[in-house]
Design an enzyme around this catalytic site. Structure first.
Site, PDB file in Angstrom:
ATOM      1  N   ASP A 171       8.908  -4.912  11.396  1.00 52.05           N
ATOM      2  CA  ASP A 171       7.360  -5.634  11.665  1.00 52.05           C
ATOM      3  C   ASP A 171       5.983  -5.346  10.674  1.00 52.05           C
ATOM      4  O   ASP A 171       5.220  -6.040  10.496  1.00 52.05           O
ATOM      5  CB  ASP A 171       7.000  -4.522  12.732  1.00 52.05           C
ATOM      6  N   ASP A 193      12.940   6.062   5.278  1.00 49.87           N
ATOM      7  CA  ASP A 193      11.763   6.066   4.262  1.00 49.87           C
ATOM      8  C   ASP A 193      10.995   5.923   3.179  1.00 49.87           C
ATOM      9  O   ASP A 193      10.664   5.463   2.714  1.00 49.87           O
ATOM     10  CB  ASP A 193      11.597   8.116   4.020  1.00 49.87           C
TER      11      ASP A 193
END
Ligand code: NAD
Length: 356
Positions: free
Chosen positions: A251, A223
């Site tokens: 991505d 995260d």
């Protein structure tokens, strides 16, 4: 050198961009005295239409028996409702598994000429971004057992995320070796505060780091990595992570460059056989219009020369040619800027080939 390359153009813009990469490879072969032989195999939707499966057994054999594989992209709305077992992406997972392609290398490079295309502020991207994500590709939750069952009158779905020590160690080794060839900094991404697979991941990476004292090693939670990629992407050199985290983070990282059409990737096995492809999909919205950006595929071909064929000078020549074309202000529509010269997909391929 003689090399056999299996070419999988695939769907949508796949055939257009792959043709430009072949044009450039042919120029490299001519200039450096190599012989590249190409075997074309259908993959994805076009194979489903012809054979009822996203890749045939013979097609798979051809991939296995070649020196390397070059892929365009698969999929499109036409095949969105195919049963899961024969969806176009199934072929990609199958090729990765059959060829033992366990390491996915995704460079994220912000070309200085395209700095304006980055969605990040100039003060954040600074002198450009140049990081590389090493993603484990054949393990974890995408390959673990899955089921959907009825429990107490409602549906419950389960996906298992297994990782063995040896799987972690072999991707770790690729990452440390890659870091040694770059800036000698490696960050290992996990979720060790929650997941057992991540705790094993971290323990195994720490053990390996003892073998690479020159590499500055660090752990980072997934995260936090997602945040740091936006806040301060230039801090990273090489990142290594498991399959699903890598899918998502790579991505995200590619978007930092603002030009999905520019990004190459390599999927490597323990030998020299690899599969090389741009990171983008089949772009059905622009398929057949000769306006796609072929540079991601052309740069993937350069990675093939570097990693599978040990042809560093030839790979450098392609990367230099791409740089020159950008310096000379040639742009396909997706990276077009004011004052630049807009070119079509095939013209971009010609321009790069001419500069080899
Ligand atoms: P996409 O990457 O195909 O397209 C996203 C956007 O970027 C579109 O607007 C497209 O026109 C543009 N774009 C992509 N590549 C470009 C290029 N080279 N030049 C210029 N513009 C480019 O993603 P999507 O639209 O989400 O997916 C389309 C299809 O591709 C889907 O069927 C998806 O499953 C498939 N897909 C395949 C792969 C693969 O083969 N590895 C990867 C991702 C998506």
């Amino acid at each position: 050198m003689n090399k056999n390359i299996t070419v999988l153009p695939g769907d949508g813009i796949g055939p257009e961009i792959v043709a430009e990469a072949i044009k450039v490879l042919d120029k490299v072969a001519e200039k450096y005295g190599h012989k590249f032989e190409y075997t074309y195999v259908d993959i994805g939707g076009c194979s489903i239409d012809k054979f009822g499966v996203p890749i045939t057994d013979e097609g798979m054999e051809k991939c296995k028996n070649s020196d390397s594989v070059l892929l365009g992209a698969v999929g499109g709305p036409k095949w969105d409702n195919c049963p899961p077992a024969i969806r176009p992406e199934k072929a990609l997972l199958a090729v990765r598994k059959e060829l033992g392609l366990f390491a996915n290398l995704r460079p994220t490079k912000l070309f200085p000429q395209l700095a304006d295309a980055s969605p990040l502020k100039q003060e954040i991207v600074g002198n450009g971004i140049d990081l590389l994500i090493v993603r484990e590709l054949t393990g974890g939750v995408y390959f673990g057992q899955r089921k959907t069952e009825e429990v107490n009158g409602e549906l419950v779905a389960t996906d298992i995320m297994p990782y063995s020590e040896s799987e972690i160690e072999r991707i770790g080794r690729v990452a440390f070796e890659t870091a040694m060839k770059r800036g000698k900094r490696l960050a290992s991404v996990d979720k060790a505060n929650v997941l057992d697979t991540s705790r094993l991941w971290r323990k195994t990476m720490h053990k390996l780091s003892g073998e690479y004292p020159e590499v500055e090693y660090s752990d980072i939670l997934v995260d936090n990595t997602a945040m740091q990629l936006i806040k301060n992407p230039t801090q990273f050199d090489v990142l290594v992570t498991e399959n699903m985290f890598g899918d998502i983070l790579s991505d995200e990282a590619s978007m930092l460059t603002g030009s999905i059409g520019m990004m190459p990737s390599a999927s490597l096995s323990s030998g020299t056989l690899g599969m090389y492809e741009p990171i983008h999909g089949s772009a059905p919205d622009i398929a057949g219009m000769n306006i796609a950006n072929p540079l991601g595929t052309i740069l993937s071909a350069a990675m093939m020369l570097r990693y599978s064929f040990d042809m560093a000078a030839e790979a450098d020549a392609i990367e230099r040619a791409v740089n020159e074309v950008l310096d000379e202000s040639y742009r396909t529509g997706d990276i077009m800027q004011e004052g630049c010269k807009k070119v079509l997909c095939n013209e971009m391929g010609d321009l790069v080939a001419e500069r080899i």
